[in-house]
Design a protein around this motif. Sequence first.
Motif, PDB file in Angstrom:
ATOM      1  N   CYS A 212      45.104  33.189  29.839  1.00 39.66           N
ATOM      2  CA  CYS A 212      43.938  34.062  29.671  1.00 39.66           C
ATOM      3  C   CYS A 212      44.013  35.150  30.734  1.00 39.66           C
ATOM      4  CB  CYS A 212      42.658  33.249  29.828  1.00 39.66           C
ATOM      5  SG  CYS A 212      42.600  32.365  31.393  1.00 39.66           S
ATOM      6  N   PRO A 213      43.230  36.179  30.619  1.00 39.75           N
ATOM      7  CA  PRO A 213      43.329  37.299  31.560  1.00 39.75           C
ATOM      8  C   PRO A 213      43.151  36.889  33.021  1.00 39.75           C
ATOM      9  CG  PRO A 213      42.084  37.974  29.639  1.00 39.75           C
ATOM     10  CD  PRO A 213      42.328  36.492  29.491  1.00 39.75           C
ATOM     11  N   GLU A 214      42.431  35.827  33.288  1.00 36.55           N
ATOM     12  CA  GLU A 214      42.257  35.389  34.673  1.00 36.55           C
ATOM     13  C   GLU A 214      43.596  35.073  35.333  1.00 36.55           C
ATOM     14  OE1 GLU A 214      40.386  34.583  32.188  1.00 36.55           O
ATOM     15  OE2 GLU A 214      38.280  34.366  32.781  1.00 36.55           O
ATOM     16  N   ASP A 215      44.569  34.721  34.519  1.00 40.92           N
ATOM     17  CA  ASP A 215      45.861  34.323  35.074  1.00 40.92           C
ATOM     18  C   ASP A 215      46.754  35.503  35.420  1.00 40.92           C
ATOM     19  OD1 ASP A 215      45.121  31.706  34.758  1.00 40.92           O
ATOM     20  OD2 ASP A 215      46.122  31.460  32.815  1.00 40.92           O
ATOM     21  N   LEU A 216      46.312  36.716  35.114  1.00 38.59           N
ATOM     22  CA  LEU A 216      47.167  37.866  35.383  1.00 38.59           C
ATOM     23  C   LEU A 216      47.366  38.039  36.885  1.00 38.59           C
ATOM     24  CD1 LEU A 216      45.900  40.475  32.787  1.00 38.59           C
ATOM     25  CD2 LEU A 216      47.870  38.940  32.655  1.00 38.59           C
ATOM     26  N   VAL A 217      48.497  38.647  37.211  1.00 40.98           N
ATOM     27  CA  VAL A 217      48.818  38.869  38.623  1.00 40.98           C
ATOM     28  C   VAL A 217      48.530  40.330  38.931  1.00 40.98           C
ATOM     29  CG1 VAL A 217      50.601  38.619  40.391  1.00 40.98           C
ATOM     30  CG2 VAL A 217      50.524  37.039  38.455  1.00 40.98           C
ATOM     31  N   ILE A 218      47.224  40.616  39.063  1.00 41.41           N
ATOM     32  CA  ILE A 218      46.793  41.994  39.263  1.00 41.41           C
ATOM     33  C   ILE A 218      45.761  42.038  40.384  1.00 41.41           C
ATOM     34  CG2 ILE A 218      47.240  42.891  36.944  1.00 41.41           C
ATOM     35  CD1 ILE A 218      44.428  42.171  36.144  1.00 41.41           C
ATOM     36  N   ASN A 219      45.630  43.221  40.939  1.00 41.58           N
ATOM     37  CA  ASN A 219      44.618  43.430  41.975  1.00 41.58           C
ATOM     38  C   ASN A 219      43.254  43.602  41.324  1.00 41.58           C
ATOM     39  OD1 ASN A 219      46.388  43.485  44.313  1.00 41.58           O
ATOM     40  ND2 ASN A 219      47.235  45.321  43.341  1.00 41.58           N
ATOM     41  N   GLU A 220      42.255  43.616  42.169  1.00 42.10           N
ATOM     42  CA  GLU A 220      40.873  43.839  41.709  1.00 42.10           C
ATOM     43  C   GLU A 220      40.775  45.028  40.762  1.00 42.10           C
ATOM     44  OE1 GLU A 220      37.636  42.355  42.791  1.00 42.10           O
ATOM     45  OE2 GLU A 220      39.168  40.772  42.874  1.00 42.10           O
ATOM     46  N   ASP A 221      41.465  46.120  41.146  1.00 37.88           N
ATOM     47  CA  ASP A 221      41.369  47.348  40.344  1.00 37.88           C
ATOM     48  C   ASP A 221      42.261  47.307  39.107  1.00 37.88           C
ATOM     49  OD1 ASP A 221      43.874  47.470  41.398  1.00 37.88           O
ATOM     50  OD2 ASP A 221      43.642  49.441  42.331  1.00 37.88           O
TER      51      ASP A 221
END
Lengths: 229, 309, 974
Positions: free
Chosen positions: C469-478
């Motif tokens: 799910c999107p929570e698992d993405l490896v991204i910053n806050e922005d």
Amino acid sequence: MKLGLVVDLDTCVGCHGCATACKQWNTSGTIGPLSDENPYGKDPNGAWLNRIRTYEVDDHPNSKTVNMPMSCMHCDNAACVTVCPTGASYKREEDGIVLVDQDKCMGCNLCSWACPYGARELDPHQGTMKKCTLCVDRIYDERLPEDERKPACVMTCPTKSRVFGDFDDPDSEVSKLVRDRAGKQLMPELGYEPVNTYLPPRNKPVVETYEPKSIKATVKGWVNKVIAR
Amino acid sequence: MHPAFSVLVFTVMSGAGYGLITLMILGHLLGVPQLQDSNVLLSGGILGFVLISGGLLSSTLHLANPKNAWRSFSRFKTSWLSREAVFAVLFYPFVLAYLANVWFNGAEVNGAAVVAGYGAAALAMVTLFCTSMIYASLKTIRQWNTSLTPVNYIALGLMSGSLLLAAVQATVAGDLSSVLHNLAIGLVILGAAVKLIYLFWIGKPAGSTINTATGFTQASVRLLDQGHTANGFLNNEFGYTVEANRLMRLRVLMVGIAFVLPFLLLLTSSAGLLALAAILTIIGLLVERWLFFAEARHVVRLFHGDQRV
Amino acid sequence: MTSQANVIPVQSGLPEFEDRANQETKYTTCYMCACRCGIKVTVEDNKVRFIQGNPNHPINKGVLCAKGNSGIMKQYSPAKLSKPLLRKPGTERGAGEFEEISWDQALDMLEKRLRHIRATDPKKLAYFTGRDQMQALTGMWASQFGTINWAAHGGFCSVNMAAGGLYTMGHAFWEFGDPDWDNTKYFMMWGVAEDHSSNPIKLGLKKLKERGAKFVAVNPVRTGYQAIADEWVAIRPGTDAVLALSMVHVLLKNQLVDEEFLIRYTNSPQLVVNTPGQKGDGLFYRGESGEPQVWDLVKEQFVDANLPDINPALFGEFTMPDGTPVRTAMNIMLEKYLDDEYAPENAAKECGVKAEDIERMALEMAHVAFKESITIDVEWTDWAGRKQDKFIGRPVSMHAMRGISAHSNGFQTCRAIHLLQVLLGTIDCPGGHLAKPPFPKHVPPGIKPAKDMAPNTPLKSPPLGFPTCPEDLVINEDGSPKRIDKAYSWDAPISCHGLMHMVISNAVKGDPYEIDTLMLFMANMAWNSSMNTAQTIDMLCEKKDDGEYKIPFIVCSDAFNSEMVAFSDLVLPDTTYLERYDTISMLDRPISEPHAACDSVRIPVIQPDRDVMSWQEVMVEMAGRLGFPAFSTPEGERKYEGYKDFIVNFEKEPGIGFLAGYRGKDGDKSLRGEPNPRQWEAYAENEGFFEMHLDLNQRYMRHANLDYLTLAKEAAWVGSTNQIVIELYSEKLQTFRLAGQGLYDGPMPTEEHHKERLVKYFDPLPFYYMPLEEQRIDRDEYPFHAVNQRPMFMYHSWDSQNAWLRQIMSQNYLFMNRVAGEKMGIEDLSWVWVESHNGKIRVQVKLMEGTNEQTVWTWNAIAKRGGAWGLSDDANEATDGFLMNHLISELLPQKGDKVDRVTNSDPVTGQAAWYDLRVKITPAAPGETGAWPTFSALKPQPNAKPSPDMLSYTSHENVNLKRPMSDILTRGEK
Ligand SMILES: Nc1nc2c(c(=O)[nH]1)N[C@H]1C(S)=C(S)[C@@H](COP(=O)(O)OP(=O)(O)OC[C@H]3O[C@@H](n4cnc5c(=O)[nH]c(N)nc54)[C@H](O)[C@@H]3O)O[C@H]1N2
Ligand SMILES: Nc1nc2c(c(=O)[nH]1)N[C@H]1C(S)=C(S)[C@@H](COP(=O)(O)OP(=O)(O)OC[C@H]3O[C@@H](n4cnc5c(=O)[nH]c(N)nc54)[C@H](O)[C@@H]3O)O[C@H]1N2
Ligand code: SF4
Ligand code: SF4
Ligand code: SF4
Ligand code: SF4
Ligand code: SF4
Ligand SMILES: [Mo]
């Protein structure tokens, strides 16, 4: 005995495994070394005893791709032997294997001219004629496990498209294959009576199609069945 | 087939040498008046000897492993090349005996001359025949696998020999023998006829095709991949290809130099022009021999994509 | 193993051809490619006499391919690196000016650099590996180092196949599963030229042909395997989903699906919320503790879908107690695939396969699946503990690879093929597509990618994992990417293998940030494994204003003088495969066969004659020096002497290590057991591999087979013995789609193009879309598809140094359909220009029959740079061979929009879209010959011996078989 190979054109995928197996066994084998000219330069070119060619048979859209490995056919009527002036080329009486005695060959090329199958290549470094030995130094070597007493190319073929055996023995696997699959000789018209035989591609299997009872062109046509999970 | 220069030189030179010596000896022994001159005989003999020996030496140049050349005597039973080698060597004692006899005894025909002379002539012809059979016996090359091949070799060997003989005779003796002159004219006509028949004959289509070669006889077959991208031994040896136009031009050139020009020169009776005719013929025959190879199409080519040979 | 031929009676009078007393045979594992066949090597005087297949080995059963048979020439290669190399100070990167340094110097230098990065900002180390087989070790090393910037080649290779399978059924094509060669009666092969399973596929195809099973090959090109297929389906590239889903259409229209299989083993009866435009749309209707619901036909109520002995409705629309409309996933499938879009007549227009052929193939498969089913009478226990008395087999199987995966729609296409398999009930059943242990896993495997880093601290989870799910993405806050390759970002949310093809390009742009050190192992990024090769070469040399390189330091581990070596600052020479210890580990992708759990090792058979060190040793050494926790004692001392010691003693969890065989103090335990100090010896005694056959009752239906799942849990292959439910409908994908629609409670993209991509491509059900490059170019201007095939006798770039293999091919051609070529007046062997949106190349053409009319293709990675690989400057590879890579951009075709900077990859998985390439072809002017572009020759290594002009390899003086003189003189004609 009449030893030779059966090659199955129905299953050969043209992987060149048999060609390089042959090269590596024989470069340190009785016919070796098998030299290579310009191995790292322009137009690299060496002596090989087994080559794979690929043909397209018939025209679009009925055409078919066929891979065709070729090595010495160990012909019954081997003119490559009779033309040889030095006696280096000979056909063994006991099993029909055609060989070149490396100590006696003078590199005149005449035997290669006499061979219709391109089975002989002159070694660019040694100056002597090289050809398939039917791995005579494997098939008779008692020190090898029994299962390994067969040609290197046969052992390695990943599609088992090469079978080795005695064509004089009607019960051998090669004889049976030739009978069952209508094995063919190449260029029979030249009268060399090649021992190696090619199995033509099989006819395609026919699969029935499911004859459906009813057509459900929409979602509505489907009815639930009670199936326990 | 790839024309190896050493082989062209060999077959043309030794062919001319054998022709020359054979005709000379026969003429001598059968009493042709102008050949009863030991100077003529020695000159012709030495020229023939040099041509034959030079040719044979040249032939060893195409051996990749010449240190084993001596072994080529061993398969007289089956190999035309072996037979050629044996007869070529046997020829030497006879021709040397014959020439020694002329050297010491002059042109007088004696028992030794008869034995050595007829022996040398016969062996010369047999050797030439064996050479031709090396090619004629190969079923793999339709353009060679014909009785026209030995006929060609022998006819052209005698033809070039006859020109040389006439030229030597004219040069050494100072006047031209009409017998030799007419013989040369006759042999040039014969040679040309034989060659033209051969050229006509090889124009006909052959038996083996890419279909019989691959076993797919019911449909068209095309090569997709020969299994190696650079040329190998088989390509180099058998894949020799010359453009059809160029072949045609070379054929015309060959007929011109080997037959027509010599013939025209023969119509004059000058010794100098005779010598020129002989030289032209030899050059023409080099082209002829080159064509003999270049036009020969080995069946292995079928595996490399040729539709027929 | 029975011998193929009658044994020929031994003959006297033959000489003793070789002195066997002087020879030794040893067993190890081939590494001429990643198939990993077992080999038996005969060695004399430290030279290889012969390499043969090990007949007892589970993978190759005694056979070898052309490469495996040419190992001698790999060992002999003049391109072998022989000492650590340091770019000469003051020389330019790429100039190839190196000085030799000692291993001590090299390791000290590397240690110092890495120590600093690790203590300051671990993400400044980007560590990427190419066609390696030790991702378990390198991945663990990266985790311990603490950088998330690690990945192997999967992203540019075939992550679409892995993800397509793992997100559907818990195993996959590629190296995760095999057709049941022994039982299948109908085999369909999609886009495979060779694949990793190269010998097993060949052995398998032979079995099919012998049995008279039907072999259908879907491929725009007919060579190799397709040459022996019974039916060749000359599909237009990139449209396989159309074909697969059209066959699905035919099956559904005729009601020819295995309903029992769907109900028991898949999520197709599960109920999907049907509230378009609202939050929660497309997600499953779940019970209180989150369990998905089905409608029970007998109880006439909603029940937990995962319960046994319920009677789920496969079809129907229902209403949740709160009034929300729901329908079965199967209902959605019917609606979607019965649509006219997928009717054979329409599909035919898109994919070029005749409508009647589509229909016929679908009905043939249905016939085989349902009318020729097979049963194996073995009692087994299902996931719920119920005894079953037989396995039912539907003997239709498939295999697919890069023809599917190397397209930007490959993930969904792969899922479409799996859908077809599942509808026919052919998953892990006799005659179907079988998993290979440690697969299947739960859908998807329960590892999440690491997101956070801290100095001198290992990652909390591995750098790569499986987002759900999107929570698992490896991204910053922005929403910006955290990884250098932008994996797990909105550009490619479930890029489970990273995007190796973007690393150099991103790092040089400093987008998303700059790095300090790029460490490459076994990856030829300056040549054949980069898209856009010429520009990549420039990028590798690009400098900042202050004169420093944009990628300040490049370390490469290679065994040979590849193109990459010249562009590295520090080169660490590796051993060859015949010279090192190595493991093909159960923690990675082992060599298992469907019915046996297997792993294997490499054991040196040749002593190196150079100053080289295996990368395995370097890894363990660096880990020790840098004091990685897993490599240190609690006192902070180094825990492992070296690689062998590490392999024996490291335990991932109690009893689980790199090697699954011969565990336990006495070596009598399999899969789990304490370390065995004699483990290496045990492998050596067992010919270099470990094979544990599964019991008969564990061999099929493993997603729902308790006997198997229990074993798998014990072996740590799976986390629980719960049924592995096949997910035809992917709710996980739907969460991303909702994020794109702005309907998700969690991270959502802000950029418009990201939203569009999520909405469009994250369809929870497989579908067809036009490959992205095709969407962004003028299709009339670039009328041809351009693809590659692997030659069976070459492994990527690394076999042109092989004197035997390069004789088979040292130049590649552009192959074209004869009719298409002749229409354009292009002759066989003429030179043409091939131009894409990204560049142009000049190549030589060969015309053939067996190619789709809209496709041109060539053999992969034949071209080389002169001087590399021990080749001369005028080697054919350098003058006439060509790389298609120049035409392929790592970015999508430029249109002046935001998408311009987006990777040329599958929008779901980040899989490099090599085969989306479209080109136009124009004849070259008369006299324009030779490949273009060509590159200046690379410098030889310092102290390199020149490559020889003539080679006569032999391991001993050859013993000639002499013909007696008497025979020569007396024998006549036959
Ligand atoms: N000998 C050898 N073996 C190798 C390798 C090697 O380099 N050499 N490399 C290894 C690696 S890293 C990998 S990833 C695997 C890859 O193994 P394969 O998947 O076999 O890889 P490719 O050679 O890329 O083959 C792709 C095939 O798909 C076809 N194709 C292209 N586009 C389409 C399409 O749209 N639809 C369909 N149906 N077919 C299409 C091509 O014609 C080609 O036959 O091989 C591994 N094995
Ligand atoms: N145009 C086009 N490009 C492609 C593809 C395509 O189909 N078309 N396929 C892509 C795919 S699927 C893949 S997987 C990649 C593969 O690309 P890469 O992973 O780069 O593969 P290779 O060219 O095999 O070589 C990698 C390097 O490993 C080195 N090497 C070999 N043996 C050893 C060893 O024992 N130790 C060490 N340390 N190094 C060694 C070689 O010398 C070489 O430099 O290519 C991709 N590139
Ligand atoms: S090894 Fe077998 S399949 Fe491969 S080319 Fe040789 S005969 Fe054909
Ligand atoms: S194939 Fe050629 S070399 Fe072999 S026996 Fe026949 S003629 Fe001789
Ligand atoms: S090349 Fe050697 S083997 Fe062949 S004919 Fe000449 S001497 Fe005999
Ligand atoms: S039998 Fe031996 S020598 Fe002959 S082709 Fe096979 S491997 Fe080569
Ligand atoms: S397929 Fe060939 S190269 Fe690959 S591991 Fe097996 S034998 Fe070696
Ligand atoms: Mo790959």
